[in-house]
Enzyme design. Sequence first.
Site, PDB file in Angstrom:
ATOM      1  N   TYR A 193       3.888   3.104 -19.045  1.00  0.00           N
ATOM      2  CA  TYR A 193       2.557   3.513 -18.590  1.00  0.00           C
ATOM      3  C   TYR A 193       1.573   2.382 -18.868  1.00  0.00           C
ATOM      4  O   TYR A 193       1.611   1.783 -19.939  1.00  0.00           O
ATOM      5  CB  TYR A 193       2.084   4.762 -19.338  1.00  0.00           C
ATOM      6  N   GLU A 229      -2.084   2.423 -17.621  1.00  0.00           N
ATOM      7  CA  GLU A 229      -3.381   2.681 -16.974  1.00  0.00           C
ATOM      8  C   GLU A 229      -4.411   1.658 -17.438  1.00  0.00           C
ATOM      9  O   GLU A 229      -4.516   1.360 -18.624  1.00  0.00           O
ATOM     10  CB  GLU A 229      -3.859   4.100 -17.298  1.00  0.00           C
ATOM     11  N   ASP A 261      -7.418  -4.608   7.789  1.00  0.00           N
ATOM     12  CA  ASP A 261      -6.134  -4.073   7.315  1.00  0.00           C
ATOM     13  C   ASP A 261      -5.026  -4.941   7.917  1.00  0.00           C
ATOM     14  O   ASP A 261      -4.748  -4.870   9.118  1.00  0.00           O
ATOM     15  CB  ASP A 261      -6.016  -2.612   7.778  1.00  0.00           C
ATOM     16  N   THR A 265      -0.039  -4.080   3.017  1.00  0.00           N
ATOM     17  CA  THR A 265       1.158  -3.579   2.335  1.00  0.00           C
ATOM     18  C   THR A 265       2.098  -4.757   2.128  1.00  0.00           C
ATOM     19  O   THR A 265       2.042  -5.754   2.854  1.00  0.00           O
ATOM     20  CB  THR A 265       1.870  -2.474   3.144  1.00  0.00           C
ATOM     21  N   LYS A 298       6.176  -4.879   4.760  1.00  0.00           N
ATOM     22  CA  LYS A 298       6.445  -5.044   6.193  1.00  0.00           C
ATOM     23  C   LYS A 298       6.850  -6.503   6.432  1.00  0.00           C
ATOM     24  O   LYS A 298       7.879  -6.928   5.922  1.00  0.00           O
ATOM     25  CB  LYS A 298       5.224  -4.608   7.001  1.00  0.00           C
ATOM     26  N   ARG A 333       7.942  -1.705  -1.387  1.00  0.00           N
ATOM     27  CA  ARG A 333       7.005  -0.748  -0.811  1.00  0.00           C
ATOM     28  C   ARG A 333       5.747  -0.685  -1.670  1.00  0.00           C
ATOM     29  O   ARG A 333       5.827  -0.368  -2.855  1.00  0.00           O
ATOM     30  CB  ARG A 333       7.721   0.603  -0.822  1.00  0.00           C
TER      31      ARG A 333
HETATM   32  N1  DSN Z   1       3.899   3.739   8.840  1.00  0.00           N
HETATM   33  C1  DSN Z   1       3.425   2.405   9.104  1.00  0.00           C
HETATM   34  C2  DSN Z   1       3.891   1.890  10.406  1.00  0.00           C
HETATM   35  O1  DSN Z   1       4.980   2.267  10.818  1.00  0.00           O
HETATM   36  O2  DSN Z   1       3.210   1.088  11.033  1.00  0.00           O
HETATM   37  C3  DSN Z   1       1.963   2.304   8.989  1.00  0.00           C
HETATM   38  O3  DSN Z   1       1.570   2.829   7.772  1.00  0.00           O
END
Ligand code: DSN
Length: 410
Positions: free
Chosen positions: A49, A51, A195, A221, A224, A230
């Site tokens: 933990y 925080e 984003d 994120t 990707k 993730r």
């Molecule tokens: N779920 C993602 C996508 O497939 O683009 C976006 O959050």
Amino acid sequence: MLEKSDSIIARLIKEEIKRERETINLIASENYVSKNVLSAVGSILTNKYAEGYPGRRYYDGCENIDEIESVAIRRALRLFKAEHANVQPHAGSQANMAVYLSVLKPGDVILGMDLASGGHLTHGTKINFSGTIFKPFYYGVNRETEQLDYDEIFEIAQRTKPRMIICGASAYPRLIDFKRFYEMAKNVGAYLCADIAHIAGLIVAGLHPSPVAYAEFVTGTTHKTLRGPRGGFILCKREFAQLIDKAVFPGIQGGPLMHVIAGKAVAFKEAMGRKFRLYQKNVVSNCSFMAKGFVEMGYRLVSGGTDNHLLLLDLRNKKITGDVAQKVLGSVGITVNKNVIPFDPLPPNIASGIRIGTAAITTRGMGKTEIKKILEFIDEALSASDKISELRHIKKRVKRFASQFPIYAE
Ligand code: DSN
């Protein structure tokens, strides 16, 4: 051993390994992490933990954790040339939520890209927190070009007077002019949040313009095109650092996932290398090669092409819906997602198109020769959508083909 203590989960993990190995993954938002990222994410760091932030924790025993998070932050700053980074958001949604809550009040007007045109749920969709806490307005794409029309977006911004403009997309195959967005945000007195979840990898490789110099806030994120674990992250201008950190913790999250943050640090380091730049180049060139192939086979691409890692197929001239196409391709071991196309006459659960991305297949080492094969599989399957025995035969060929590209050396 998991096999002995929990045979159910052990079996399902094995099944998933087999599924990933034997199928072709064209989901534009997925990728395969390196073994090093896997080992960080699967480490004992999950026990802790922490925080708070490095040097300011609510728990003792954080000396190693502090260093890990500091390394992740330093690498994020270097990679994106940003002034401040927060690597704690559990996902892109939390990154966006923290940004909004850092400077907006409930009821404030936000302007984001319409989900139906390629935006994201968290950019103001009515069924999402972003569309219920705030007052959302939307921009889409031009009906003719199916691309962002900056003059029109500016006109909407002038009319709706948002406190924040959100740019970035989940299903937009073209470059985004972040500078134009910044200029219009300044013109109407709005903050800009970019984003970059989908295109983060392309940005660090210099294959897509970066919003970092312009936008007050950049969210993304790591899993990707960036090919990390993730998770989410936020970059911002120095003056918003405290507000952002407070919005993430204690604002919306509790303990950070330190095993994931370690995985992010590893991925950031990997993304600094020459090999990663080459990989991103291949992702983009594979995508444009695939786009040309589809056009040659008589498919219609939304916006007529692609500049990034994904393309959108409009399947109406093929007399098949996105939903059926997704199921048919899934049945032969090719994973895609149905996707609405701009001005889609069909609802999202049926949709007229599918979204296809090349990040995952490029990680597996696939190039032009393999893409020709994949195009053949897709076209054959979609043309035989109700012929069970033909689909079975294609599935066998897909399995044989995909198995030649192991994801992790056995
Ligand atoms: N779920 C993602 C996508 O497939 O683009 C976006 O959050």
